[in-house]
Design a protein around this motif. Sequence first.
Motif, mmCIF file in Angstrom:
data_model
loop_
_atom_site.group_PDB
_atom_site.id
_atom_site.type_symbol
_atom_site.label_atom_id
_atom_site.label_comp_id
_atom_site.label_asym_id
_atom_site.label_seq_id
_atom_site.Cartn_x
_atom_site.Cartn_y
_atom_site.Cartn_z
ATOM 1 N N LYS A 199 0.848 -1.190 0.000
ATOM 2 C CA LYS A 199 0.000 0.000 0.000
ATOM 3 C C LYS A 199 0.881 1.236 0.000
ATOM 4 C CE LYS A 199 -3.892 -2.163 2.390
ATOM 5 N NZ LYS A 199 -4.798 -2.114 3.554
ATOM 6 N N MET A 200 0.768 2.017 -1.074
ATOM 7 C CA MET A 200 1.584 3.215 -1.193
ATOM 8 C C MET A 200 0.954 4.404 -0.478
ATOM 9 S SD MET A 200 4.143 2.108 -2.889
ATOM 10 C CE MET A 200 4.988 3.560 -3.488
ATOM 11 N N GLU A 201 -0.365 4.354 -0.233
ATOM 12 C CA GLU A 201 -0.998 5.456 0.478
ATOM 13 C C GLU A 201 -0.606 5.391 1.956
ATOM 14 O OE1 GLU A 201 -3.948 2.027 0.321
ATOM 15 O OE2 GLU A 201 -2.543 3.027 -1.024
ATOM 16 N N GLY A 202 -0.770 6.507 2.674
ATOM 17 C CA GLY A 202 -0.351 6.571 4.067
ATOM 18 C C GLY A 202 -1.117 5.615 4.958
ATOM 19 N N VAL A 203 -0.410 4.802 5.761
ATOM 20 C CA VAL A 203 -1.032 3.880 6.711
ATOM 21 C C VAL A 203 -0.239 3.934 8.012
ATOM 22 C CG1 VAL A 203 -1.941 2.318 4.962
ATOM 23 C CG2 VAL A 203 0.351 1.944 5.867
ATOM 24 N N ALA A 204 -0.897 3.600 9.108
ATOM 25 C CA ALA A 204 -0.226 3.523 10.403
ATOM 26 C C ALA A 204 0.418 2.149 10.535
ATOM 27 C CB ALA A 204 -1.218 3.758 11.532
ATOM 28 N N ALA A 205 1.652 2.106 11.006
ATOM 29 C CA ALA A 205 2.354 0.839 11.149
ATOM 30 C C ALA A 205 3.397 0.962 12.247
ATOM 31 C CB ALA A 205 3.024 0.448 9.837
ATOM 32 N N GLU A 206 3.732 -0.177 12.866
ATOM 33 C CA GLU A 206 4.843 -0.194 13.815
ATOM 34 C C GLU A 206 6.118 -0.445 13.033
ATOM 35 O OE1 GLU A 206 4.902 -1.991 17.968
ATOM 36 O OE2 GLU A 206 6.141 -3.427 16.845
ATOM 37 N N VAL A 207 7.067 0.425 13.182
ATOM 38 C CA VAL A 207 8.309 0.326 12.419
ATOM 39 C C VAL A 207 9.501 0.452 13.352
ATOM 40 C CG1 VAL A 207 7.294 1.274 10.317
ATOM 41 C CG2 VAL A 207 8.360 2.814 11.960
ATOM 42 N N THR A 208 10.615 -0.048 12.904
ATOM 43 C CA THR A 208 11.896 0.183 13.570
ATOM 44 C C THR A 208 12.717 1.069 12.647
ATOM 45 O OG1 THR A 208 11.819 -1.943 14.695
ATOM 46 C CG2 THR A 208 13.970 -0.879 14.504
ATOM 47 N N VAL A 209 13.178 2.201 13.182
ATOM 48 C CA VAL A 209 13.883 3.197 12.377
ATOM 49 C C VAL A 209 15.342 3.253 12.819
ATOM 50 C CG1 VAL A 209 13.916 5.595 11.604
ATOM 51 C CG2 VAL A 209 11.740 4.517 12.234
ATOM 52 N N LEU A 210 16.243 3.264 11.860
ATOM 53 C CA LEU A 210 17.682 3.355 12.120
ATOM 54 C C LEU A 210 18.230 4.607 11.450
ATOM 55 C CD1 LEU A 210 20.372 0.584 11.841
ATOM 56 C CD2 LEU A 210 20.644 2.685 10.545
ATOM 57 N N PHE A 211 19.003 5.380 12.209
ATOM 58 C CA PHE A 211 19.763 6.493 11.651
ATOM 59 C C PHE A 211 21.241 6.242 11.921
ATOM 60 C CE2 PHE A 211 15.723 8.713 11.689
ATOM 61 C CZ PHE A 211 15.826 9.599 10.625
ATOM 62 N N ALA A 212 22.074 6.517 10.933
ATOM 63 C CA ALA A 212 23.525 6.397 11.108
ATOM 64 C C ALA A 212 24.195 7.545 10.369
ATOM 65 C CB ALA A 212 24.017 5.057 10.571
ATOM 66 N N ASP A 213 25.099 8.259 11.075
ATOM 67 C CA ASP A 213 25.828 9.313 10.372
ATOM 68 C C ASP A 213 27.292 9.318 10.792
ATOM 69 O OD1 ASP A 213 25.840 10.499 12.842
ATOM 70 O OD2 ASP A 213 24.855 12.349 12.219
ATOM 71 N N LEU A 214 28.114 9.996 10.001
ATOM 72 C CA LEU A 214 29.557 10.004 10.209
ATOM 73 C C LEU A 214 29.923 10.935 11.352
ATOM 74 C CD1 LEU A 214 30.789 10.199 6.502
ATOM 75 C CD2 LEU A 214 30.565 8.179 7.936
ATOM 76 N N ARG A 215 30.973 10.578 12.034
ATOM 77 C CA ARG A 215 31.530 11.437 13.070
ATOM 78 C C ARG A 215 32.733 12.177 12.500
ATOM 79 N NH1 ARG A 215 27.293 10.975 14.560
ATOM 80 N NH2 ARG A 215 26.479 9.982 16.420
ATOM 81 N N GLY A 216 32.768 13.500 12.740
ATOM 82 C CA GLY A 216 33.873 14.317 12.247
ATOM 83 C C GLY A 216 33.829 14.587 10.762
ATOM 84 N N PHE A 217 32.654 14.465 10.145
ATOM 85 C CA PHE A 217 32.559 14.642 8.688
ATOM 86 C C PHE A 217 32.909 16.073 8.271
ATOM 87 C CE2 PHE A 217 29.906 15.982 5.066
ATOM 88 C CZ PHE A 217 30.472 15.193 4.085
ATOM 89 N N THR A 218 32.460 17.071 9.034
ATOM 90 C CA THR A 218 32.719 18.461 8.667
ATOM 91 C C THR A 218 34.212 18.734 8.612
ATOM 92 O OG1 THR A 218 30.635 19.132 9.707
ATOM 93 C CG2 THR A 218 32.254 20.862 9.256
ATOM 94 N N THR A 219 34.947 18.226 9.604
ATOM 95 C CA THR A 219 36.398 18.432 9.633
ATOM 96 C C THR A 219 37.075 17.716 8.469
ATOM 97 O OG1 THR A 219 36.316 18.593 12.042
ATOM 98 C CG2 THR A 219 38.470 18.199 11.042
#
Length: 625
Positions: free
Chosen positions: A421-441
């Motif tokens: 289903k491409m339309e918006g639906v409520a669901a239980e999800v597990t979300v992961l975020f990962a980003d670099l450390r010291g990227f600006t430097t």
Amino acid sequence: MSSPHESEAVISNALRASGLVDRQALEQARAYVQQHGGPLSDALLRLNLVKEQDFLRTFAEVYSTRFVRSDKLRTLKIDDALLERVGVRSAERLRMCPIRLDEATGELQVVVAVPLSSTLEPELRQSVGARSITVFIATSGAVAALIRKSFYRDESGFAQLTANGAGPQLPSKASETDESELEAPPPVEPTRTQSPAETGQDEVEAPAGVREGKTVMVNLNALADHATLATLRRENARYRIAQEFHRRVTLERNLEAMVDRILSVLFELLPAEGAAIWLTTGQFASKSKDGSKQVQVPRAVYEQALNSEHGLLTHNALVDERFDRSASVMVRGVQSCMAVPLRTRNGPVGVLYVESISMSAAFSDEDLPILDSVGTQAAILLDNAALLAKVRQEVERRSQLSRFLSAAAVDEVLSGRLNVKMEGVAAEVTVLFADLRGFTTLSASMPPEEVVRFLNQFFQEAVDAVEKHHGIVDKFIGDCVMALWGAPVPREGDARSACRAAVDLVERASRVRVAGRPLEIGVGVHTGPAVVGALGSRQRMDYTAIGATVNLAARLCGIAGPNEVLVTSDTLMRAGPGVVTEAREAVTLKGIDTPVVPYAVRSIVQPLQLSQVSERGPAGPPRRA
């Protein structure tokens, strides 16, 4: 003498347009034909000016069909009953050989030398009773060899073929005779009729009284039989019509433009005031010669034409008993009209229609086969265009789905076994975020291309880690990666899979070296309710998740130390036993109302290891029973 055969122009124009031969190569081939005779295509192949594969592929594209090489034709075994139904005379005259007839579907497969005769399909449908014809293009030498092998049991034809598919070597051209004389070539195989492309002359049937086994060619300038001459001219006209149709329509790939081109060509071929295509899907397109109005196909004409063999022609529809004063005919005031069915291998798909409102008997009996020939080619083109559009639609949908589904899941969705289903639906999800450390430097002291290089390396490792553990990469945000589990397809153990992916990603990132040092990342994971679906505008849409769960995972990522994975208690509860963690102090995160206790993941123990730990107890060897 008669003018050069039309096939030379067809062959040379198509090959030059495809870039396979140039003017010099064509002149060399023509010089060979002048000295030795035979068709131009044979000379080009014999002199290796064009390869058989390239030659056949070019004309398969021109005629929107397939091709078969000469080495494949050698091994064909053809049913004798099919050969008898077609007949050797038809095979030689049309320069084709039948290879298979599917009695269940009525599909007849034939091998044909180029250029194709415009009467090929109508004649075969009538003589064999085929509902559809599938054409395979081959060289003229290979087709001739197959005819000799199949009808005459003569294997020598294939033995004399060159490796490039050219036919047997021909003798030097005989001296010209007076135009008023009949030419009688040496005897050939029984009932073998030399094609116009081989002789450079128009072909007629041998007059009565000529002994079978010889071919008699008649000089048309001295021919007194005007009826025969008129027949030949009509055949020539049909041939030119077929070639012109292909030249002007087959290269069009857009369906709407192709339909418009088909209707435009009809006004040049026939004395029509209006033309239309009506498909069984309900799609309809029409055109009037002066562009003043839309043409409506009378329902009575459409229904009868759709179920007819070769279409219908009426010189005055207003008094034609077949339509029994049909309201649709009477209202429109149709006088003369023709309609033919558009047939594909799957059956009739519509009707091709032309009409004249102002004049009765506008079309003759000779015009109907022309319209039928155009309709046959138009049906193939429309079928191919529809198939191409369907393939493009599937490719586009596959591309969209591949952005957030694995290849196996994409196949499940496209097959209909899995509904996303491409339309918006409520669901239980597990979300992961990962980003670099010291990227600006790092990025400030490096050339831009080097920054892009190591970022792409990191993103590739992130994608591999997420997809390995059944997640989807939602998006890249600067130097950050967002991934989802639980949508669009929920799986058992999604939270545990996300934790595994997080640990794996830390290890993979360390393999990427920048200035001799491994990359360091921070990871945050949280499980909870979210709204998921395709969000964006008509120009661009992304499948993503939004809500507090996404926000919390992003905040955890922000406070994670180098190479640290932080998860919440909600994720730990759903991940099951074996996720070894260390609790941290409760923190207040921006945008989060209540303090959160993060847990730093140290390792994930396999179920087998858990069993061994419980058996052994806190220390010492395994307990005995």
